[in-house]
Design a protein around this motif. Sequence first.
Motif, PDB file in Angstrom:
ATOM      1  N   ALA A   1      -1.475   7.294  -9.378  1.00  0.00           N
ATOM      2  CA  ALA A   1      -0.901   6.225  -8.534  1.00  0.00           C
ATOM      3  C   ALA A   1      -0.014   6.803  -7.438  1.00  0.00           C
ATOM      4  O   ALA A   1      -0.004   6.345  -6.265  1.00  0.00           O
ATOM      5  N   ARG A   2       0.727   7.912  -7.849  1.00  0.00           N
ATOM      6  CA  ARG A   2       1.599   8.539  -6.833  1.00  0.00           C
ATOM      7  C   ARG A   2       0.746   9.168  -5.766  1.00  0.00           C
ATOM      8  O   ARG A   2       1.076   9.083  -4.562  1.00  0.00           O
ATOM      9  N   LEU A   3      -0.346   9.722  -6.164  1.00  0.00           N
ATOM     10  CA  LEU A   3      -1.253  10.323  -5.188  1.00  0.00           C
ATOM     11  C   LEU A   3      -1.795   9.283  -4.228  1.00  0.00           C
ATOM     12  O   LEU A   3      -1.809   9.484  -3.005  1.00  0.00           O
ATOM     13  N   VAL A   4      -2.173   8.137  -4.749  1.00  0.00           N
ATOM     14  CA  VAL A   4      -2.693   7.054  -3.891  1.00  0.00           C
ATOM     15  C   VAL A   4      -1.612   6.563  -2.936  1.00  0.00           C
ATOM     16  O   VAL A   4      -1.866   6.284  -1.750  1.00  0.00           O
ATOM     17  N   HIS A   5      -0.339   6.458  -3.453  1.00  0.00           N
ATOM     18  CA  HIS A   5       0.768   5.982  -2.601  1.00  0.00           C
ATOM     19  C   HIS A   5       1.018   6.942  -1.455  1.00  0.00           C
ATOM     20  O   HIS A   5       1.214   6.505  -0.283  1.00  0.00           O
ATOM     21  N   LEU A   6       1.014   8.261  -1.763  1.00  0.00           N
ATOM     22  CA  LEU A   6       1.253   9.233  -0.696  1.00  0.00           C
ATOM     23  C   LEU A   6       0.120   9.218   0.313  1.00  0.00           C
ATOM     24  O   LEU A   6       0.348   9.377   1.530  1.00  0.00           O
ATOM     25  N   GLN A   7      -1.094   9.011  -0.164  1.00  0.00           N
ATOM     26  CA  GLN A   7      -2.219   8.932   0.766  1.00  0.00           C
ATOM     27  C   GLN A   7      -2.078   7.721   1.709  1.00  0.00           C
ATOM     28  O   GLN A   7      -2.362   7.803   2.905  1.00  0.00           O
ATOM     29  N   ARG A   8      -1.595   6.592   1.156  1.00  0.00           N
ATOM     30  CA  ARG A   8      -1.404   5.390   1.994  1.00  0.00           C
ATOM     31  C   ARG A   8      -0.304   5.634   3.022  1.00  0.00           C
ATOM     32  O   ARG A   8      -0.424   5.219   4.180  1.00  0.00           O
ATOM     33  N   GLN A   9       0.824   6.300   2.586  1.00  0.00           N
ATOM     34  CA  GLN A   9       1.896   6.587   3.545  1.00  0.00           C
ATOM     35  C   GLN A   9       1.389   7.488   4.658  1.00  0.00           C
ATOM     36  O   GLN A   9       1.772   7.322   5.837  1.00  0.00           O
ATOM     37  N   GLU A  10       0.527   8.427   4.311  1.00  0.00           N
ATOM     38  CA  GLU A  10      -0.010   9.318   5.338  1.00  0.00           C
ATOM     39  C   GLU A  10      -0.843   8.523   6.335  1.00  0.00           C
ATOM     40  O   GLU A  10      -0.726   8.736   7.553  1.00  0.00           O
ATOM     41  N   ARG A  11      -1.656   7.630   5.864  1.00  0.00           N
ATOM     42  CA  ARG A  11      -2.483   6.823   6.749  1.00  0.00           C
ATOM     43  C   ARG A  11      -1.609   5.949   7.661  1.00  0.00           C
ATOM     44  O   ARG A  11      -1.877   5.816   8.857  1.00  0.00           O
ATOM     45  N   GLU A  12      -0.562   5.310   7.086  1.00  0.00           N
ATOM     46  CA  GLU A  12       0.321   4.452   7.894  1.00  0.00           C
ATOM     47  C   GLU A  12       1.053   5.251   8.954  1.00  0.00           C
ATOM     48  O   GLU A  12       1.214   4.792  10.103  1.00  0.00           O
ATOM     49  N   ALA A  13       1.524   6.460   8.630  1.00  0.00           N
ATOM     50  CA  ALA A  13       2.230   7.284   9.615  1.00  0.00           C
ATOM     51  C   ALA A  13       1.299   7.692  10.728  1.00  0.00           C
ATOM     52  O   ALA A  13       1.688   7.706  11.916  1.00  0.00           O
ATOM     53  N   ILE A  14       0.047   8.055  10.363  1.00  0.00           N
ATOM     54  CA  ILE A  14      -0.920   8.419  11.405  1.00  0.00           C
ATOM     55  C   ILE A  14      -1.197   7.228  12.315  1.00  0.00           C
ATOM     56  O   ILE A  14      -1.265   7.369  13.546  1.00  0.00           O
ATOM     57  N   ALA A  15      -1.325   5.995  11.752  1.00  0.00           N
ATOM     58  CA  ALA A  15      -1.561   4.796  12.580  1.00  0.00           C
ATOM     59  C   ALA A  15      -0.376   4.531  13.495  1.00  0.00           C
ATOM     60  O   ALA A  15      -0.531   4.183  14.680  1.00  0.00           O
TER      61      ALA A  15
END
Length: 933
Positions: free
Chosen positions: A361-375
Motif C-alpha cells: 500500500a505504501r508503494l502504491v501511495h508513493l507511486q500516486r504522489q509521484e504521478r501527482e507531482a509530475i502532473a
Amino acid sequence: MFHIKQLELVHWDYWRRFNLPLDAQIITIVGPNGSGKTTLLDALRTLFGLRCSGKRDFRRYVRRANRSFAWIRAVVANRPGSTGKRPFFPCLKDEVTLACRIRRAGGDWTRDYAIADGDLPIEALEANEDKAVEWVGYRDYQSRLAWGGLTPAIAKVLALEQGDTDKLCEYSPKALLELVFDVFGDKEVLDNYAAAREEQNNAEKELAALGLDLDRLRAQAETKRLEADRYLEWKQLDDEARALAAEIVPRLEVAELLRDIAQARDDIARGRSERQKSEDELNAQRARSAGVEAEKATAEAERKAARSRDLEAEEQHRNALIQVHDCDKLLAERTALRARLAREAGDAAVDLEADYARADARLVHLQRQEREAIAAFEERTAQLRATRDHRGPPADGEVSRFRNRLREAGIAHRALAEIVEVTDPDWQGAVEAVLRPYRHVILLEREQDRHAAWGLGEQERFRHFIVPELETAPPATRGSLAEVIRFADAVPRWLADLLNRIQRVEDADAARQLPRETEWITRDGYHRERRGARHLGKPAEFHFGELARKARLKQCEADMHSIDARLREIRPQLDAAKEEADALRARLHGIEAAQLLAARATDFEAAENTLPAARARLTQAIADRADAKGDVDRIDQSLRGIEIELDRRRRDMAGLAARVNQLTAEAAPRRHDQANRIQRLRRVRRGMPADWRDPAANALLADKYDGARGARAELERLRQRLANGDWVTDDTVLTLAGRLKADVLDRESQYAERERHCNAARRITGEARAAYIAKLRATVRQYGKNLRALGDLANVDVDCPVPLLDNDDRALAAAGLEVRFDFDRKGAVGLNDGEASGGQQVMKSLILLIALLMDEARPGGFVFIDEPFAHLDIANIDRVGTFLRATRAQYLITTPVTHNANVFAPAQLTLVTRKKKPGDDWAPPIGLIQRSL
C-alpha cells in the motif's frame, strides 16, 4: 268804515243821468218788480268793485244805454276813525269822490276808477286839468278800498245774492266761521297764515315735484349710465375684437407657426434620428438575433452533449456500482483466504501477510504522489509558458466567455487590468487591495455600444461593471495612490477620483498629521475611509500591471523548483518500498493460502485501494448523473428561454421594421407640411411690426387666449355677442351720462335745499297757524260779543261758544261756529235746525249779517239788503225795523210795493223807482222821499 253820502249815475241801464242824496242811516228802495231796485244796487256794487247780483255784470247795464260811455260817481265820508286815521288817506278832506268811468274800446267795455279828494263833479273828473286825479285799474282800486275799510271779506258780504242776506242762518258752522274770520280777522295774520300755508303747500308741491323730477332725472341718469356702461362694454368688446382680428390672432398664428415649424423641424430631425436609430437597432437586433440563433445552436449542442454526459454518467454509475461490487467481492475473498492461512500456518503468517499488504500500500501511495507531482510540474510549466507569452491579467472563465460574446457582437472593449500599470512595486499590494473589486471591469471603446453591451451583460448575468463613459485621467494628486499608477488609456472618472482621494502613508501613526476627513492607506493595505479604517487584505495573486505578471512568473518558477525537489525526495522512498514489498512477497511463497494471497495480493490491494475510490466514483457518479440531469434540465430551460428570446426578438424586429417603414412613409408628408408652414409664415409675417414678434409678449397672449385657436374662438364669440347684443354704439352717451350725473348731483343739492326750505315753511306755517288760531279765537270772541249785543237790541238771547281750535290744519278745517238763538225764552235753536219761524230766520240772518259789519275800530259802514221783509208779518216787520234803527250802520234796503206800510217806518230816506214806459228812451228818474227829523 265809510258810509255813502251821494250817488250820481250817467247812462246806467235806462237811466240817462241823475244824482241821489244817500246821507241817511236806513234807505228804503221801493218799486214794482223790474223797476230797477237791483239795478241801482248793482251800480253801487260796480262802483265799489263788487260782483253784480245773479249772472249780471256792468256790461249788461251800459249796453242798454246805447252810449259809448257811462259814469258812476259817489261821494263818501272820509272822517277820521278812533285811531285818528282817515279811510282814504292821503285824502284829507271829510268827503271823497269815488268814480267809475266805463268806455267802449275796440268792441269791448273797459272801466277805470278814481278816488278824488273832496266832492268833484263828473265834468271836473273828465277834464282833470291839473292832473290831480289818478285813474287806476280794477285791482289797484280794490286795494285802495280795502285800506278804506271795504275789505274783501266785507265786499263778499255786500255782494251777497238777492235773498241770501236772510239765509245766513242756513250757513254751516264751518262756512259761518270762515265768513266771520274773513270779516273780522286781522288781514295781516290771515295773509301771513295764508301766505305761510301757501308757501308750505307750494314748497311741498315744489318739493314733491322736485322729488319726482329728481327721481325721473335719477332714472334717466341711471338709464344713461347703463347705456354708457353698455357703450363702454361694447367699446371694450369691439376694441378687443378689433385687436384680436388685427393683431392678436396674426401674432398668435405667427407664434404658433414658428412653434409648429420648430416642433416639426425637431420632429423631422427626431423622426430621421429615430428612423436611423430604428434601422441601427434593427440591424443590431438582427445581429443579436443571429447571436441568439448561434446561442440556440450552441445550447442545442450543449443539450446533446449534456444528454451524452447523462448517458455517460449513467454508464459510469453502473460501472462504478459494478466496480464497488467487484471490490467488495475481492476483499471478501481475501478475508476468507486470510482465515484459511491462519488455520493452516498460524497467526505469524497472517502478520507477515499484513506487513506485505502495508508495504504494498505504501508503494502504491508513493507511486500516486509521484504521478501527482509530475502532473503539477507539467501544469506549472504550461502556466509559465502562457505567462511569458501573454501580458494581460490572469484568465477567468466567466470573464473570458463574456468577452468572447462582446467580440462576436463587434463591441470593442478592454479590461481595466490591461490599462493599469503600477509604477512602484512597494505599493503593488495596496493598489491590488483597493482595486480588487474592479479587477474584471470592462471598458467600452465606443459609448454608443453601451446598450448592446448592457443587453449582453443582462443575458449572461455578468457580475462586473461595464463602463461606457471614459475620459483621460486627470493629473495625480501629490501623495495620493494615483501617483504610483499610470493609465494606458481613458478611464472612468470615478476610478481616478477614488485613487486621487486616497493618500499614501507609511503606517497608521504617520496618518496623524493628515486632516481628519482624509482617506489614506498603508503599504500593507490598512485603509481608512469615511466609514472607518480596516485592513483590506493582501491578494495572493496580482492582476494589475507588469509587476503582477512578473510576480506570477516568479511564483511559477518557485513552484516548479518546489515540485522538482519533491520528486527527488519521493523517488528513493519509492525504490525502498518496492524492495520491501518484493521481500515480503518471497517469504509468503510456499503456503497455498499465502500463495493465493500473494498471487492475488495485487488484486486484493487494488481492490482495497480501489474500493474507496470506487465508492467515491460511485458517489461522484451519482452526483454527476444528478448534475448531468440538472444540466439537461437547465439547458432545456435555457432553450425555452432562448426560444422566447428569439420570438421576442423576431417581434421586435418586425416592430422595428414596421416602425422604419412608418417613419419613412411619414417623412415625406411631414416635409411637405413643413414647407407649407414656412410659406404661410412668410406670407403672414410679411409687413408685420417687429414688436409683434416678441416671444415673451406672445407667450403671455398665448397663455391668456390658450393659443390662436382660442383667440379665434374668442373673436368669434365676441363677434356673435356684438352682433346679437343690444348695444349702444354712440359715444355721446358718455357725455350725456356725465351731464345727467352732474344734473342729478345738482338736483339733489337743490332737493336738499328745497327740503330745508320746506321744513322752514312748515315751521313758519305752524307759527302762522298758531297766530291765526289766536286771532281766530279773538275774532270769534269779538263776533260773539257783537252777536250778544245785537241780540240784546233785538231782545234775543244769543250764545256763540268759542270752537275747539288746535294747531293743526285738519282741526282748523273741521272747526265751525255753533251759534244758538233763544227767542222769547222758548229754548235755544241752532242756525238751521228747522225749529225757528220765518221771521226768526230773518232775525237770525240779520243779526249774523250786521254782527259781521260791527267794528269798534271802524264804526259805521253800509249794508245792502234785498227784500228783508219778505214773508214777515206786521209784528216781525216792526221788530226788524226797531232792530235796524238800533244799529249804527247805513242800510240800503229794497222792498216791493206790495208790503205793508210798516216797512217804511224805519226808513229816513225812501227811493222810489218806476218802470220805463214803452216808447220812451229813458226810464223815469228815481223819486225821493226824505223823512223830516
